[in-house]
Design an enzyme around this catalytic site. Sequence first.
Site, PDB file in Angstrom:
ATOM      1  N   ALA A 134      27.304 134.062  50.004  1.00 48.34           N
ATOM      2  CA  ALA A 134      28.112 135.030  49.237  1.00 48.34           C
ATOM      3  C   ALA A 134      29.600 134.760  49.417  1.00 48.34           C
ATOM      4  O   ALA A 134      30.394 134.886  48.474  1.00 48.34           O
ATOM      5  CB  ALA A 134      27.775 136.450  49.689  1.00 48.34           C
ATOM      6  N   TYR A 135      29.968 134.360  50.632  1.00 48.96           N
ATOM      7  CA  TYR A 135      31.375 134.038  50.913  1.00 48.96           C
ATOM      8  C   TYR A 135      31.829 132.858  50.056  1.00 48.96           C
ATOM      9  O   TYR A 135      32.865 132.922  49.378  1.00 48.96           O
ATOM     10  CB  TYR A 135      31.502 133.722  52.406  1.00 48.96           C
TER      11      TYR A 135
END
Length: 221
Positions: A134-135
């Site tokens: 997600a980062y």
Amino acid sequence: MRVVLAGAHGQIARRLGRLLSARGDTVVGLIRNPAHESDLRNDGVDPVVLDLEGASVDDVTAAVSGADAVVFAAGAGPGSGVARKDTVDRAAAVLLADAAERAGVRAYLLVSSMGTDSVAEGRTPDGMDEVFLAYLRAKLAAEQDLLGRTGLAVTVLRPGGLTDEPGTGTVTLARQVPRGSVARDDVAAVLLALLDAPRNGVVAELVSGPTPIADAVAGLD
Ligand SMILES: NC(=O)c1ccc[n+]([C@@H]2O[C@H](COP(=O)([O-])OP(=O)(O)OC[C@H]3O[C@@H](n4cnc5c(N)ncnc54)[C@H](OP(=O)(O)O)[C@@H]3O)[C@@H](O)[C@H]2O)c1
């Protein structure tokens, strides 16, 4: 030069704020925690309390108005989950771009991360945990949003793993470099040099290496 730092109490941003203020530039630091104001003042940075996950574009536009450049060095940080990767690493960077465009600030430096290419075109690298995925997706989405704009001169800096080792003053900086780490001191020094010679649409990876920072930045195309 007048520079606005987003995420100004962060470890890279504080180093950059001190470098800028030491040479006489005016630095405005956007922070979300009022308890950090005194640290910034001690660095020679003017603090503005603004939570980039809650601020309106009007608030941010007012804060960046009159700046020559903005630097996005915020991040949700290591303890955060999937949701804040999106609200900080992507959405806050986009909010800063919206505000910079409205305020007529041309230069935008984005502190992104090495590895964003690995999640391009929806790819999911084998074994990558969901928060790191997600980062990287949030960082990539921010890069793509910014680079798609005509109203900003955007430089994307993708450091490798950050360390607190003393800076060496030398790096490896290019569109693609082998994986590695880099001292936050050296990242701040590269950002300083890029503020003096802003690019438009350049994406560069950064790790430790042998090239003096001035030469590395001058050689970036
Ligand atoms: N760690 C690595 O190895 C690595 C590698 C490549 C790139 N990066 C990226 O490099 C950048 C800078 O790294 P760093 O180590 O200097 O980061 P850091 O010390 O974690 O600083 C990030 C700053 O962002 C601020 N922030 C978070 N949410 C915010 C919000 N809603 N509004 C305003 N500010 C907010 C934080 O404020 P608070 O102090 O209030 O929490 C913090 O001061 C980050 O984007 C990071 O993802 C990291």
